[in-house]
Design a protein around this motif. Structure first.
Motif, PDB file in Angstrom:
ATOM      1  N   TYR A  25      81.823  55.293 -11.422  1.00 41.80           N
ATOM      2  CA  TYR A  25      80.379  55.085 -11.760  1.00 41.80           C
ATOM      3  C   TYR A  25      80.323  54.459 -13.377  1.00 41.80           C
ATOM      4  O   TYR A  25      79.800  53.433 -13.963  1.00 41.80           O
ATOM      5  N   LYS A  69      74.104  58.137 -11.570  1.00 43.27           N
ATOM      6  CA  LYS A  69      73.048  56.884 -11.621  1.00 43.27           C
ATOM      7  C   LYS A  69      71.699  57.316 -12.551  1.00 43.27           C
ATOM      8  O   LYS A  69      71.420  56.235 -13.368  1.00 43.27           O
ATOM      9  N   VAL A 109      79.056  48.639  -7.674  1.00 46.08           N
ATOM     10  CA  VAL A 109      78.885  50.090  -7.444  1.00 46.08           C
ATOM     11  C   VAL A 109      78.650  50.359  -6.075  1.00 46.08           C
ATOM     12  O   VAL A 109      79.539  51.487  -5.592  1.00 46.08           O
TER      13      VAL A 109
END
Length: 160
Positions: A25, A69, A109
């Motif tokens: 990420y 996130k 992603v």
């Protein structure tokens, strides 16, 4: 609150998984270490017992994904330029795997995550759907599209 022994055991078992998800990420060692610490702090402070090791691992993966996130969406992240450390990581990877890793890291992603969980962590599509809160057919679609993208990027090599 969990004991020091429980925390050490969890770190020993799941540190690599948490770090790899963070790198997928965040693509930054320093950001990865920040999230890594946050995830295991949440683990230590989590008051409930886990049903088994699979439940514990799934919980850590979900918390890691959410933390990444959240970090990506954070004000701090959107106002700074991340340190580019991928060259250093790429230098440590054997040449025969660096093409595939580069191709996987270049995926969006949503594809990177399912590819990682499916091929590296060896979760089934059903398990991935539960972890990510997506329908099983959506996971199959994401995997199929990711494979097609990887095949195109790798010059037609099979990615199975």
């Amino acid at each position: 609150m969990r004991s020091e022994q429980e925390a050490e055991r969890a770190i020993e078992l799941y540190a690599d998984t948490v770090r790899r998800i963070c790198m997928l990420y965040l693509k930054s060692n320093s950001d990865t270490e920040d999230i890594f610490q946050n995830v295991f702090l949440k683990y230590v402070l989590y008051p409930h017992a886990f049903e088994n090791e699979e439940h514990e691992k799934a919980w850590l993966i979900r918390v890691t994904i959410n933390a990444c996130k959240d970090y990506i969406k954070s004000f701090f992240r959107s106002r700074t330029v991340p340190l580019e450390e991928m060259e250093e990581i790429m230098a440590e990877i054997p040449d025969d795997h660096s093409d595939v890793l580069e191709a996987v890291l270049s995926l969006p992603v949503k594809y990177r995550t399912v590819v990682y969980l499916y091929f590296y962590e060896q979760y089934s599509a059903v398990e991935i759907s539960r972890l990510l809160g997506k329908k099983v057919n959506t996971v199959y679609t994401l995997l199929a599209r990711a494979k097609a993208m990887l095949k195109e990027q790798l010059g037609g090599e099979e990615f199975e």
